[in-house]
Design an enzyme around this catalytic site. Structure first.
Site, PDB file in Angstrom:
ATOM      1  N   HIS A 306       0.858  -1.193   0.000  1.00 27.99           N
ATOM      2  CA  HIS A 306       0.000   0.000   0.000  1.00 27.99           C
ATOM      3  C   HIS A 306       0.885   1.231   0.000  1.00 27.99           C
ATOM      4  CE1 HIS A 306      -3.159   2.845   1.144  1.00 27.99           C
ATOM      5  NE2 HIS A 306      -3.994   1.920   0.783  1.00 27.99           N
ATOM      6  N   ASP A 364      -7.884  -5.539   0.039  1.00 27.31           N
ATOM      7  CA  ASP A 364      -8.317  -6.366  -1.101  1.00 27.31           C
ATOM      8  C   ASP A 364      -7.932  -7.824  -0.959  1.00 27.31           C
ATOM      9  OD1 ASP A 364      -7.392  -3.465  -2.727  1.00 27.31           O
ATOM     10  OD2 ASP A 364      -9.438  -4.223  -2.680  1.00 27.31           O
TER      11      ASP A 364
HETATM   12  C1  SDX Z   1      -6.209   0.127  -2.809  1.00 26.86           C
HETATM   13  O1  SDX Z   1      -4.432   4.584  -1.992  1.00 26.86           O
HETATM   14  C2  SDX Z   1      -5.385   3.973  -1.342  1.00 26.86           C
HETATM   15  O2  SDX Z   1      -5.803   4.347  -0.267  1.00 26.86           O
HETATM   16  C3  SDX Z   1      -5.949   2.812  -2.111  1.00 26.86           C
HETATM   17  C4  SDX Z   1      -6.955   1.953  -1.335  1.00 26.86           C
HETATM   18  C5  SDX Z   1      -8.239   2.728  -1.050  1.00 26.86           C
HETATM   19  O3  SDX Z   1      -8.958   2.344  -0.119  1.00 26.86           O
HETATM   20  O4  SDX Z   1      -8.559   3.661  -1.835  1.00 26.86           O
HETATM   21  O5  SDX Z   1      -6.397   1.532  -0.095  1.00 26.86           O
HETATM   22  C6  SDX Z   1      -7.367   0.734  -2.125  1.00 26.86           C
HETATM   23  O6  SDX Z   1      -5.940   0.478  -3.921  1.00 26.86           O
HETATM   24  C7  SDX Z   1      -5.328  -0.860  -2.056  1.00 26.86           C
HETATM   25  C8  SDX Z   1      -4.078  -1.327  -2.904  1.00 26.86           C
HETATM   26  C9  SDX Z   1      -4.595  -2.433  -3.857  1.00 26.86           C
HETATM   27  N1  SDX Z   1      -3.492  -2.779  -4.832  1.00 26.86           N
HETATM   28  C10 SDX Z   1      -2.896  -3.978  -4.803  1.00 26.86           C
HETATM   29  O7  SDX Z   1      -3.056  -4.814  -3.890  1.00 26.86           O
HETATM   30  C11 SDX Z   1      -1.965  -4.228  -5.995  1.00 26.86           C
HETATM   31  C12 SDX Z   1      -0.626  -4.808  -5.489  1.00 26.86           C
HETATM   32  N2  SDX Z   1       0.068  -3.715  -4.727  1.00 26.86           N
HETATM   33  C13 SDX Z   1       1.021  -2.927  -5.458  1.00 26.86           C
HETATM   34  O8  SDX Z   1       0.842  -2.789  -6.831  1.00 26.86           O
HETATM   35  C14 SDX Z   1       1.514  -1.706  -4.684  1.00 26.86           C
HETATM   36  O9  SDX Z   1       1.809  -2.135  -3.425  1.00 26.86           O
HETATM   37  C15 SDX Z   1       0.635  -0.465  -4.605  1.00 26.86           C
HETATM   38  C16 SDX Z   1       0.213   0.012  -5.942  1.00 26.86           C
HETATM   39  C17 SDX Z   1      -0.573  -0.736  -3.770  1.00 26.86           C
HETATM   40  C18 SDX Z   1       1.453   0.622  -3.908  1.00 26.86           C
HETATM   41  O10 SDX Z   1       2.452   0.953  -4.773  1.00 26.86           O
HETATM   42  P1  SDX Z   1       3.585   2.047  -4.392  1.00 26.86           P
HETATM   43  O11 SDX Z   1       3.303   2.743  -3.130  1.00 26.86           O
HETATM   44  O12 SDX Z   1       3.824   2.894  -5.604  1.00 26.86           O
HETATM   45  O13 SDX Z   1       4.807   1.157  -4.081  1.00 26.86           O
HETATM   46  P2  SDX Z   1       5.847   0.706  -5.134  1.00 26.86           P
HETATM   47  O14 SDX Z   1       5.124   0.198  -6.337  1.00 26.86           O
HETATM   48  O15 SDX Z   1       6.846   1.809  -5.311  1.00 26.86           O
HETATM   49  O16 SDX Z   1       6.515  -0.536  -4.393  1.00 26.86           O
HETATM   50  C19 SDX Z   1       7.545  -0.317  -3.454  1.00 26.86           C
HETATM   51  C20 SDX Z   1       8.396  -1.571  -3.581  1.00 26.86           C
HETATM   52  C21 SDX Z   1       8.793  -1.895  -5.028  1.00 26.86           C
HETATM   53  O17 SDX Z   1      10.045  -2.584  -4.977  1.00 26.86           O
HETATM   54  P3  SDX Z   1      11.392  -1.715  -5.299  1.00 26.86           P
HETATM   55  O18 SDX Z   1      11.194  -1.103  -6.667  1.00 26.86           O
HETATM   56  O19 SDX Z   1      11.489  -0.690  -4.204  1.00 26.86           O
HETATM   57  O20 SDX Z   1      12.465  -2.765  -5.269  1.00 26.86           O
HETATM   58  O21 SDX Z   1       7.667  -2.728  -3.132  1.00 26.86           O
HETATM   59  C22 SDX Z   1       7.476  -3.633  -4.213  1.00 26.86           C
HETATM   60  C23 SDX Z   1       7.761  -2.864  -5.501  1.00 26.86           C
HETATM   61  O22 SDX Z   1       8.241  -3.746  -6.494  1.00 26.86           O
HETATM   62  N3  SDX Z   1       6.080  -4.043  -4.148  1.00 26.86           N
HETATM   63  C24 SDX Z   1       5.643  -5.290  -4.280  1.00 26.86           C
HETATM   64  C25 SDX Z   1       4.262  -5.224  -4.103  1.00 26.86           C
HETATM   65  N4  SDX Z   1       3.879  -3.956  -3.884  1.00 26.86           N
HETATM   66  C26 SDX Z   1       5.018  -3.222  -3.920  1.00 26.86           C
HETATM   67  N5  SDX Z   1       6.300  -6.447  -4.525  1.00 26.86           N
HETATM   68  C27 SDX Z   1       5.525  -7.564  -4.595  1.00 26.86           C
HETATM   69  N6  SDX Z   1       4.164  -7.594  -4.437  1.00 26.86           N
HETATM   70  C28 SDX Z   1       3.523  -6.428  -4.186  1.00 26.86           C
HETATM   71  N7  SDX Z   1       2.181  -6.439  -4.025  1.00 26.86           N
END
Ligand code: SDX
Length: 429
Positions: A306, A364
């Site tokens: 998140h 989720d």
């Molecule tokens: C919702 O914003 C809100 O409030 C949203 C929400 C709401 O109520 O409105 O809470 C609802 O959208 C919840 C989130 C649902 N999405 C998912 O579950 C999809 C999977 N999660 C990711 O795609 C990700 O965690 C996000 C999009 C939720 C957050 O992305 P960020 O903050 O931009 O983080 P990032 O992509 O920069 O990740 C940071 C690191 C990265 O690694 P590095 O590049 O630093 O090496 O963490 C890794 C990412 O690769 N990473 C994951 C991961 N999520 C982040 N690695 C594996 N699995 C994951 N799920």
């Protein structure tokens, strides 16, 4: 406003900008005058360090795993209140008295029907259209039906548009579901509560009587509460930006629905269940955890991570409890998908990669299993998220419209394209 300042120094020049404090949470550096004074922009793609507005509605502490709606913790509201009470709280800023609650519930109940011509919109879609594609169109079409609530400068019309949206979203969502399975639309009933009415509109058929299961209706209502609002997330920011131009409120909500659909946002509940199905069995969990950690593999654990929560999402805990309640009520034991989810959570929470990156299950992760058990197909999950989040969107839209300092949102850019050059005739290229 506090009198402390932030100093920006670039080369031999320095500028000061005011620092503002909220009631809780990080202070902000007010850089409204930055461009005028320095000729520079800030640069923050994804807005990881940017506060786009001032708001009194929802507060999240990502490190503590705290979520407050108008100051009330989400777990207390989910345990002790109901969704319409949460709607009132988000919209008006305080918990309703008995009389206020009865009046609000009655007014919402009496707006649940949609214009009979709305049903014609559905027949324009293929039966196998994704219900979110239908909802974007149908909710946008509300602006075609309700000219009288498009004067956003009129507080009465803003209130009417708000009520219509909260009341009609379940009806339109249920119609999208019924249309997708080829069953007749079911009219709302004024003798049922909000969540029970929604289950009734989705699952009753003319051929037999449908009895609302109170345990399942309570679970549905709680799921709506958990999804109602969440600060300035991507879809809420979309609604605010659309609304900042003075656009019709129903059009703004349709824009929010389109944004929520993305798998990185509200589409994650559908993607998380599909991922659990793809993993299939507990013995394949390790393989998928390795994929999620592999930088060269685009696979991510859906329902994990998140932007704000760097601790357990408080909603996920309540969602997991609700999941077990629903499965128990339905007599579903040893659900293989739930077993995969719990094994995946156990492994990920102890794996250095997820611990270091502070990746925890979000709302989720368990919602998909619960919604499937309630009888919804995966492509309806984000629609349910949109039904609940509509009240958050419209509350944030209302707060923005009523903010006297509100202006049209118009970000700038860091330009890296071609500088000016002259046109070359095609014969000379
Ligand atoms: C919702 O914003 C809100 O409030 C949203 C929400 C709401 O109520 O409105 O809470 C609802 O959208 C919840 C989130 C649902 N999405 C998912 O579950 C999809 C999977 N999660 C990711 O795609 C990700 O965690 C996000 C999009 C939720 C957050 O992305 P960020 O903050 O931009 O983080 P990032 O992509 O920069 O990740 C940071 C690191 C990265 O690694 P590095 O590049 O630093 O090496 O963490 C890794 C990412 O690769 N990473 C994951 C991961 N999520 C982040 N690695 C594996 N699995 C994951 N799920």
């Amino acid at each position: 406003m506090s009198d402390n300042k932030a100093t920006l120094t670039v080369g031999d020049k320095s500028w000061e900008f005011p620092v503002q404090s909220g009631s809780i949470g990080p202070d902000v550096i007010d850089i409204g005058a930055l461009y005028k004074e320095t000729g520079m922009f800030t640069y923050d793609p994804g807005f990881t360090s940017t506060a786009s507005c001032q708001s009194d509605i929802t507060y999240i502490d990502g490190d503590e795993g705290t979520l407050l709606y108008r100051g009330y913790p989400i777990d207390q509201l989910a345990e002790k209140g109901d969704f319409l009470e949460t709607c009132y709280l988000l919209l008006y800023g305080h918990l309703p008295t008995k009389a206020e609650k009865l009046d609000f519930d009655t007014r919402v109940t009496r707006h649940t029907m949609v214009h009979e011509q709305m049903s014609k919109f559905y027949t324009g879609y293929r039966r196998d259209s994704h219900p979110m594609a239908v909802m974007v169109g149908i909710v946008g079409a509300l602006s075609a039906f309700y000219h009288d609530s498009t004067d956003i400068s009129d507080p009465h019309q803003r209130m009417v548009a708000t009520l219509r949206l909260v009341a009609k979203m379940p009806t339109m969502a249920a119609m999208a579901y019924k249309y997708s399975i080829g069953q007749p639309f079911v009219y709302p009933r004024n003798d049922l509560g909000y969540a029970g009415n929604f289950l009734h509109m989705c699952f009753s058929v003319p051929a037999e009587e449908y009895k609302v299961n109170p345990i399942l209706a309570r679970a549905m209502d709680r799921i709506f509460i958990l999804h109602a609002d969440h600060e300035q997330n991507a879809s809420t920011s979309t609604v605010r930006l659309a609304g900042s131009s003075g656009a019709n409120p129903f059009g703004c909500i349709a824009a929010g629905i389109a944004c929520l659909w993305g798998p990185a946002h509200g589409g994650a509940n559908e993607a998380a269940l599909n991922m659990l199905h793809e993993i299939g069995t507990v013995d394949r969990v390790e393989e998928y955890v390795a994929k999620a950690k592999d930088k060269d593999d685009p696979f991510r654990l859906m329902g994990f991570g998140h932007r704000v929560y760097k601790n357990y999402d408080p909603r996920a805990r309540i969602m997991q409890k609700t999941c077990h309640e629903v499965l128990n009520e339905l007599g579903i034991e040893n659900d293989p998908t739930l077993e995969v989810a719990m094994e995946l959570e156990k492994i990920a929470l102890n794996d250095q990669y997820f611990v270091e990156k502070k990746l925890y299950p979000n709302i989720d992760f368990y919602s998909g299993i619960t919604l499937r058990a309630l009888g919804f197909p995966a492509d309806m999950f984000t629609v349910l998220f949109a039904v609940a989040r509509s009240v958050g969107w419209i509350a944030q839209w209302k707060e923005m419209v009523e903010d006297p300092s509100q202006r049209i949102g118009r970000p700038r850019q860091l330009f890296t394209g071609a500088t000016q050059r002259d046109y070359v005739n095609i014969s000379e290229r």
